[in-house]
Design a protein around this motif. Structure first.
Motif, PDB file in Angstrom:
ATOM      1  N   LEU A   1     -43.109  46.554  39.784  1.00 33.23           N
ATOM      2  CA  LEU A   1     -44.098  46.322  38.771  1.00 33.23           C
ATOM      3  C   LEU A   1     -44.248  47.796  37.781  1.00 33.23           C
ATOM      4  CD1 LEU A   1     -46.652  48.483  39.815  1.00 33.23           C
ATOM      5  CD2 LEU A   1     -47.081  46.515  41.094  1.00 33.23           C
ATOM      6  N   GLU A   2     -44.592  47.407  36.574  1.00 38.56           N
ATOM      7  CA  GLU A   2     -45.188  48.626  35.705  1.00 38.56           C
ATOM      8  C   GLU A   2     -46.484  48.765  35.732  1.00 38.56           C
ATOM      9  OE1 GLU A   2     -44.781  49.448  30.893  1.00 38.56           O
ATOM     10  OE2 GLU A   2     -44.353  47.580  31.712  1.00 38.56           O
ATOM     11  N   ALA A   3     -46.834  49.968  35.969  1.00 38.11           N
ATOM     12  CA  ALA A   3     -48.363  50.405  36.113  1.00 38.11           C
ATOM     13  C   ALA A   3     -48.766  51.525  35.168  1.00 38.11           C
ATOM     14  CB  ALA A   3     -48.611  50.886  37.467  1.00 38.11           C
ATOM     15  N   ARG A   4     -49.761  51.510  34.710  1.00 34.01           N
ATOM     16  CA  ARG A   4     -50.410  52.552  33.642  1.00 34.01           C
ATOM     17  C   ARG A   4     -52.062  52.790  34.072  1.00 34.01           C
ATOM     18  NH1 ARG A   4     -46.090  52.958  32.936  1.00 34.01           N
ATOM     19  NH2 ARG A   4     -44.939  53.295  31.038  1.00 34.01           N
ATOM     20  N   SER A   5     -52.761  53.712  34.047  1.00 36.13           N
ATOM     21  CA  SER A   5     -53.878  54.016  34.490  1.00 36.13           C
ATOM     22  C   SER A   5     -54.682  55.224  33.574  1.00 36.13           C
ATOM     23  CB  SER A   5     -53.902  54.842  35.846  1.00 36.13           C
ATOM     24  OG  SER A   5     -53.002  56.110  35.668  1.00 36.13           O
ATOM     25  N   ARG A   6     -56.051  55.094  33.942  1.00 33.99           N
ATOM     26  CA  ARG A   6     -56.978  55.984  33.052  1.00 33.99           C
ATOM     27  C   ARG A   6     -58.050  56.513  34.062  1.00 33.99           C
ATOM     28  NH1 ARG A   6     -53.452  55.398  29.993  1.00 33.99           N
ATOM     29  NH2 ARG A   6     -53.354  55.401  27.612  1.00 33.99           N
ATOM     30  N   TYR A   7     -58.301  57.849  33.868  1.00 31.52           N
ATOM     31  CA  TYR A   7     -59.432  58.327  34.501  1.00 31.52           C
ATOM     32  C   TYR A   7     -60.438  59.130  33.776  1.00 31.52           C
ATOM     33  CZ  TYR A   7     -62.518  61.100  37.564  1.00 31.52           C
ATOM     34  OH  TYR A   7     -63.602  61.697  38.165  1.00 31.52           O
ATOM     35  N   LEU A   8     -61.595  58.722  33.587  1.00 32.02           N
ATOM     36  CA  LEU A   8     -62.807  59.415  32.755  1.00 32.02           C
ATOM     37  C   LEU A   8     -63.866  59.849  33.622  1.00 32.02           C
ATOM     38  CD1 LEU A   8     -62.723  57.195  29.652  1.00 32.02           C
ATOM     39  CD2 LEU A   8     -61.612  59.090  29.971  1.00 32.02           C
ATOM     40  N   PRO A   9     -64.132  60.972  33.528  1.00 32.29           N
ATOM     41  CA  PRO A   9     -65.363  61.483  34.651  1.00 32.29           C
ATOM     42  C   PRO A   9     -66.703  61.417  33.619  1.00 32.29           C
ATOM     43  CG  PRO A   9     -64.395  63.282  33.451  1.00 32.29           C
ATOM     44  CD  PRO A   9     -63.283  62.415  33.143  1.00 32.29           C
ATOM     45  N   ALA A  10     -67.618  61.236  34.562  1.00 32.09           N
ATOM     46  CA  ALA A  10     -68.972  60.786  33.855  1.00 32.09           C
ATOM     47  C   ALA A  10     -69.494  61.932  32.842  1.00 32.09           C
ATOM     48  CB  ALA A  10     -70.053  60.855  35.090  1.00 32.09           C
ATOM     49  N   ALA A  11     -70.080  61.492  31.677  1.00 32.90           N
ATOM     50  CA  ALA A  11     -70.522  62.229  30.716  1.00 32.90           C
ATOM     51  C   ALA A  11     -71.343  63.440  30.966  1.00 32.90           C
ATOM     52  CB  ALA A  11     -70.542  61.501  29.533  1.00 32.90           C
ATOM     53  N   ARG A  12     -72.416  62.947  32.159  1.00 35.71           N
ATOM     54  CA  ARG A  12     -73.655  63.601  32.198  1.00 35.71           C
ATOM     55  C   ARG A  12     -73.795  63.837  33.563  1.00 35.71           C
ATOM     56  NH1 ARG A  12     -77.948  61.598  28.028  1.00 35.71           N
ATOM     57  NH2 ARG A  12     -76.805  61.917  25.988  1.00 35.71           N
ATOM     58  N   ALA A  13     -73.392  62.737  34.621  1.00 35.56           N
ATOM     59  CA  ALA A  13     -73.826  62.854  35.930  1.00 35.56           C
ATOM     60  C   ALA A  13     -72.957  63.692  36.690  1.00 35.56           C
ATOM     61  CB  ALA A  13     -73.790  61.594  36.638  1.00 35.56           C
ATOM     62  N   GLY A  14     -71.669  64.316  36.283  1.00 33.74           N
ATOM     63  CA  GLY A  14     -70.676  64.871  36.772  1.00 33.74           C
ATOM     64  C   GLY A  14     -69.547  64.159  37.536  1.00 33.74           C
ATOM     65  N   VAL A  15     -68.586  64.851  38.002  1.00 39.67           N
ATOM     66  CA  VAL A  15     -67.413  64.163  38.539  1.00 39.67           C
ATOM     67  C   VAL A  15     -67.925  63.561  39.700  1.00 39.67           C
ATOM     68  CG1 VAL A  15     -64.965  64.547  39.201  1.00 39.67           C
ATOM     69  CG2 VAL A  15     -66.022  66.078  37.435  1.00 39.67           C
ATOM     70  N   GLY A  16     -67.306  62.369  39.740  1.00 37.12           N
ATOM     71  CA  GLY A  16     -67.652  61.483  41.097  1.00 37.12           C
ATOM     72  C   GLY A  16     -66.166  61.280  42.070  1.00 37.12           C
ATOM     73  N   GLY A  17     -66.195  60.377  42.802  1.00 35.40           N
ATOM     74  CA  GLY A  17     -65.054  60.135  43.844  1.00 35.40           C
ATOM     75  C   GLY A  17     -64.226  59.072  43.419  1.00 35.40           C
ATOM     76  N   ASP A  18     -64.175  58.692  41.992  1.00 36.24           N
ATOM     77  CA  ASP A  18     -63.147  57.575  41.754  1.00 36.24           C
ATOM     78  C   ASP A  18     -61.742  57.688  41.946  1.00 36.24           C
ATOM     79  OD1 ASP A  18     -65.626  56.554  41.040  1.00 36.24           O
ATOM     80  OD2 ASP A  18     -64.983  55.729  39.215  1.00 36.24           O
ATOM     81  N   TRP A  19     -61.112  56.914  42.539  1.00 36.02           N
ATOM     82  CA  TRP A  19     -59.475  57.267  42.362  1.00 36.02           C
ATOM     83  C   TRP A  19     -58.866  55.972  42.510  1.00 36.02           C
ATOM     84  CZ3 TRP A  19     -61.795  55.808  47.253  1.00 36.02           C
ATOM     85  CH2 TRP A  19     -61.038  55.361  48.114  1.00 36.02           C
ATOM     86  N   PHE A  20     -57.333  56.242  42.268  1.00 28.08           N
ATOM     87  CA  PHE A  20     -56.617  55.256  42.097  1.00 28.08           C
ATOM     88  C   PHE A  20     -55.138  55.651  42.599  1.00 28.08           C
ATOM     89  CE2 PHE A  20     -56.452  57.457  38.150  1.00 28.08           C
ATOM     90  CZ  PHE A  20     -55.181  57.648  38.126  1.00 28.08           C
ATOM     91  N   ASP A  21     -54.344  54.824  42.964  1.00 23.46           N
ATOM     92  CA  ASP A  21     -53.077  55.215  43.317  1.00 23.46           C
ATOM     93  C   ASP A  21     -51.991  53.936  43.383  1.00 23.46           C
ATOM     94  OD1 ASP A  21     -50.927  56.909  44.234  1.00 23.46           O
ATOM     95  OD2 ASP A  21     -52.146  57.390  46.218  1.00 23.46           O
ATOM     96  N   VAL A  22     -50.721  54.138  43.179  1.00 19.86           N
ATOM     97  CA  VAL A  22     -49.700  53.323  43.473  1.00 19.86           C
ATOM     98  C   VAL A  22     -48.495  53.727  44.405  1.00 19.86           C
ATOM     99  CG1 VAL A  22     -47.708  52.145  42.166  1.00 19.86           C
ATOM    100  CG2 VAL A  22     -49.832  52.295  40.943  1.00 19.86           C
ATOM    101  N   ILE A  23     -48.529  52.909  45.440  1.00 11.53           N
ATOM    102  CA  ILE A  23     -47.808  53.431  46.798  1.00 11.53           C
ATOM    103  C   ILE A  23     -46.541  52.461  46.988  1.00 11.53           C
ATOM    104  CG2 ILE A  23     -48.164  54.060  49.203  1.00 11.53           C
ATOM    105  CD1 ILE A  23     -51.075  54.251  48.782  1.00 11.53           C
ATOM    106  N   PRO A  24     -45.215  53.077  46.849  1.00 13.11           N
ATOM    107  CA  PRO A  24     -44.260  52.147  47.195  1.00 13.11           C
ATOM    108  C   PRO A  24     -44.105  51.895  48.503  1.00 13.11           C
ATOM    109  CG  PRO A  24     -43.780  54.286  45.556  1.00 13.11           C
ATOM    110  CD  PRO A  24     -44.909  54.554  46.088  1.00 13.11           C
ATOM    111  N   LEU A  25     -43.705  50.726  48.908  1.00 12.84           N
ATOM    112  CA  LEU A  25     -43.628  50.413  50.382  1.00 12.84           C
ATOM    113  C   LEU A  25     -42.092  50.172  50.722  1.00 12.84           C
ATOM    114  CD1 LEU A  25     -46.956  48.329  50.853  1.00 12.84           C
ATOM    115  CD2 LEU A  25     -46.554  50.648  51.066  1.00 12.84           C
ATOM    116  N   SER A  26     -42.069  49.762  51.899  1.00 13.39           N
ATOM    117  CA  SER A  26     -40.762  49.091  52.046  1.00 13.39           C
ATOM    118  C   SER A  26     -40.285  47.872  51.854  1.00 13.39           C
ATOM    119  CB  SER A  26     -40.365  49.155  53.636  1.00 13.39           C
ATOM    120  OG  SER A  26     -41.281  48.257  54.304  1.00 13.39           O
TER     121      SER A  26
END
Length: 804
Positions: free
Chosen positions: A445-470
């Motif tokens: 696959l072809e993948a693209r991502s975006r991450y934006l921290p909250a404007a006021r509440a502070g950085v949270g714990g959101d995450w993403f990942d693409v992991i090659p498997l066998s």
């Protein structure tokens, strides 16, 4: 009749004189007094009306009023001595003028036993003044005489507005007229300067009708009480309360500084500037305990009563050096509030260091400044300078205490904002270090991502990942840890590492979430042990969506734990939300997870995200989901940058202009299929003697693919894996070769569930070196369990792929 004096002005001679000394207005009573018609007097210098050798009285200290007996010249040449009262007032078109009045006629006299005056004075215990039924002064008591500062006999016959001479006087006169008309008393409050005072006072007045024996209203009693101290105390309390509400509404330093300036203008000053010390160079060290001049300060905010007009010399963000003689440095080094005024010369002394500021002070007429240091938790953060030029009164001791109180509250808010900003930057740096800097390129696959921290509440714990498997497969994951700050980022890092570890052992999506749920339960227990008694459960929770896509079968298996469902759009199809079984959030423990397996045609776009993308205070979830589906890219648009444009379009469509209220993670992927021509499969007999023919078939297939250069290594790897499967595995045995432009994968599957492992063979051992040889010859190798047994796989890099 004069519309401003409906009861007539025949008892008052009135004249208006411009600042240039020219008569602007001359009424009929003035004509009767001196013989000049309005047409003869208006437009001529007022000095021509003075008798020879006559002079005007000196103005009172306030400069806004004078009174006294003046010898005037009658039109027939004789001298007329009259007591005059003059008020300086502003003109509507700008500038100033003088209103000159003198009472004339019977209204200026009364008998000593006048019943109206006796009745009023008898009932009143405070400053009292009486007006007759024509709203002209009838008399006042000694308390009111002290307030007005002029003798009663000179004012008798004038109206309230003529005696006061201020805009507030006209308002009070309307109140008096209303009481006279209706016969009902009323209470009024006003804040103004009376007589020749240089400071305003707060007055609470009772306006009462005065009636004769028949009940007819014959006049009005105006009794006033000076409650300035109570009024100012209430104003100070209100300002402190307002500061508590309006300052610190955000955790932004600049905004908090602006809120401080806005609260103080115009309630306490006409102009306020807020200048802050820059944080230490490392942003973590403490601010200096003591300051020495010159002091470098950065303008954070300012506010003025002149809206839309630039009053400040320094612009926001500008850094200036302030010498010891400046109000900023003086208060910072003194550690307390400092007042400077034009009256005692300290203001001029301070402004000697800056010509531009001195010119601005002279231009505005600034007469008093108050500098207050901003200190919080033992640290000096900056200084607020309050300035007055429209308000005539200088800063008092009470003003200083009030400013210090407001500044102390603002300083705590500014310090909180700075601490939040520092923690936010730290958490954001940690978060970025834990998130993938770039997504791996895979054949699946072809993948693209975006991450934006909250404007006021502070950085949270959101995450993403693409992991090659066998087997050319790839895993996609998006998760969200509950909470914000460094702790949430650290927990996110632990969960992301755990997901990658569990993905490497090829667990199915539902099994992976089960193991991840156990980890979150343990993290919660650890958090509870650190923060409370043993056995307590901490507040650690998370949601997660995990998917595995196989480009060979073109099928995708998904499972989620309390996470928003993914969305997808297939070639030629409509955007839709996938109905993946919800599953409980991570951290509850003991609850099962279910998966969904679907076929994804090549070119399908799959979207995974966190709840910060779709949750909005001004929009419901259904509307957000509709906007998300509408913003998904067209699968037919597979050009370079199409997914990046789609990510930006989705964020623009769903997030407010000021930024998201929660963290946002977005992952878009376009699937690819592996052609059947790039896959070869053989069923292997359980006879070791048939391994050699298998090797020949593999070399022949590599020749078909044009991969002859990889033949020697591939032959060795296939020989070792197939031999081990025949010797230690169970039938049926299958060999599969898969390749793309950069990688050749060898897979050997059998029905045994026993996983192989490397071991160090001894010198005289006949076996035990096969997997070690495979590990040395390949890029990576491993095993995965299947429903039918296990698969041993090895990846070999292709030379042409490496050269590319």
């Amino acid at each position: 009749m004069n519309p401003r004096h409906p009861h007539g002005e025949a008892a008052t001679a009135r004249a208006v004189v411009g600042e240039d000394g020219v008569l602007l207005h001359w009424n009929g009573t003035a004509r009767d007094l001196l013989g000049y018609a309005p047409g003869e007097a208006e437009g001529r210098p007022a000095a021509l009306l003075l008798a020879d050798g006559a002079a005007l009285p000196s103005p009172e200290p306030s400069g806004t009023r004078w009174s006294g007996t003046v010898d005037l010249r009658h039109r027939d040449g004789r001298t007329v001595s009259r007591w005059l009262l003059a008020h300086r007032r502003r003109r509507g078109s700008g500038g100033a003028e003088w209103l000159v009045v003198t009472p004339v006629g019977a209204a200026a006299t009364r008998t000593p036993d006048d019943p109206l005056m006796i009745s009023a004075l008898k009932l009143s215990r405070c400053a009292t003044i009486v007006y007759d039924e024509n709203l002209r002064l009838h008399g006042f008591n000694d308390a009111m005489a002290a307030v007005i500062g002029l003798p009663e006999e000179r004012l008798r016959g004038l109206t309230l507005s003529e005696i006061g001479g201020k805009p507030e006087s006209l308002v009070l006169e309307e109140d008096v007229r209303e009481v006279l008309r209706t016969g009902r008393g009323r209470d009024v409050q006003t804040y103004l300067r009376t007589g020749g005072e240089d400071r305003a006072h707060a007055w609470l007045a009772r306006i009462s009708p005065l009636t004769d024996a028949t009940g007819r209203v014959r006049g009005v009693s105006f009794s006033a009480h000076d409650f300035t101290e109570q009024y100012l105390a209430r104003e100070r309390l209100q300002l402190v309360n307002e500061a508590s509400v309006r300052i610190g509404t955000t955790l932004d330093v600049t905004r908090t500084a602006q809120e401080l300036a806005d609260v103080c203008v115009p309630a306490l000053a006409d102009f306020v500037s807020v200048d802050l010390l820059d944080p230490p160079g490392d942003a973590e060290g403490p601010y200096p305990k003591t300051l020495t001049a010159p002091v470098a300060l950065r303008r954070a905010a300012h506010g003025s009563v002149h809206s839309g007009v630039s009053v400040a010399v320094a612009k926001p963000g500008q850094i200036d050096l302030y010498p010891a003689s400046s109000p900023q440095a003086a208060s910072l080094m003194a550690g307390g509030a400092v007042v400077a005024s034009a009256a005692d010369g300290t203001l001029a002394e301070w402004l000697a260091w800056d010509r531009a500021r001195a010119e601005r002070v002279a231009e505005l007429g600034i007469h008093s400044t108050l500098s207050v240091p901003l200190r919080a938790r033992g640290t000096t953060l900056g200084v607020a300078v309050l300035t007055r030029f429209r308000r005539p009164d200088p800063f008092s001791a009470d003003d200083m205490l009030l400013a210090e109180d407001v500044a102390a509250r603002a300083a705590v808010c500014i310090d909180n904002a700075r601490r939040f900003s520092r923690e936010r930057e730290t958490a954001l740096a940690l978060q970025r270090s834990l998130l993938p800097r770039s997504l791996p390129g895979t054949a699946a696959l072809e993948a693209r991502s975006r991450y934006l921290p909250a404007a006021r509440a502070g950085v949270g714990g959101d995450w993403f990942d693409v992991i090659p498997l066998s087997g050319m497969r790839v895993a996609m994951v998006v998760g969200d840890v509950v909470g914000h700050g460094i702790q949430a980022s650290a927990t996110m890092g632990r969960l992301r590492t755990a997901v990658r570890t569990l993905a490497d052992i090829d667990l199915s999506p539902e099994e992976l979430l089960t193991h991840l749920d156990d980890l979150v339960v343990r993290l919660s227990a650890e958090a509870g042990t650190e923060g409370g008694a043993a056995g307590d459960v901490g507040e650690v929770g998370a949601t997660c969506l995990y998917a595995v896509y196989d480009p060979v079968s073109r099928r995708c298996t998904l499972a989620r734990a309390g996470h928003p469902p993914p969305v997808m759009v297939t070639p030629g199809g409509r955007p839709q939300e996938l109905d993946v079984p919800a599953g409980p959030p991570l951290g509850l423990g003991g609850l099962p997870f279910e998966s969904l397996e679907i076929a994804l045609p090549e070119g399908t776009v799959l979207g995974m995200y966190t709840d910060g993308l779709v949750e909005s205070h001004g929009r419901d979830l259904d509307e957000s989901h509709r906007l998300l589906l509408d913003a998904l890219p067209d699968p037919a648009d597979n050009g370079a940058g199409a997914l990046d444009e789609a990510c930006d379009r989705i964020l623009h469509a769903l997030l407010p202009p000021g930024g998201a209220t929660d963290d946002v993670a977005l992952l878009l992927a376009r699937t690819r299929g592996l052609p059947a021509a790039q896959i070869a499969t053989w069923d292997i007999p359980s006879d070791p003697a048939l391994v050699a023919p298998v090797r020949k078939q593999v070399l022949a297939q590599l020749g078909v693919w044009g991969l002859e250069d990889a033949g020697f290594t591939t032959e060795l790897v296939v020989s070792e894996l197939v031999t081990n499967a025949i010797r230690y595995g169970e039938h049926p045995i299958r060999l599969r070769l898969i390749h793309d432009a950069t990688t050749l994968i060898c897979e050997v599957s059998d029905a045994s569930h026993t996983a192989p492992h490397l071991r160090r063979a001894k010198t005289f051992d006949e076996g035990g070196r096969g997997l070690l040889l495979v590990a040395q010859l390949t890029h990576r190798w491993g095993s995965r369990h299947t429903t039918d047994g296990k698969t041993i796989w090895a990846e070999l890099p292709l030379l042409e792929g490496l050269d590319a």
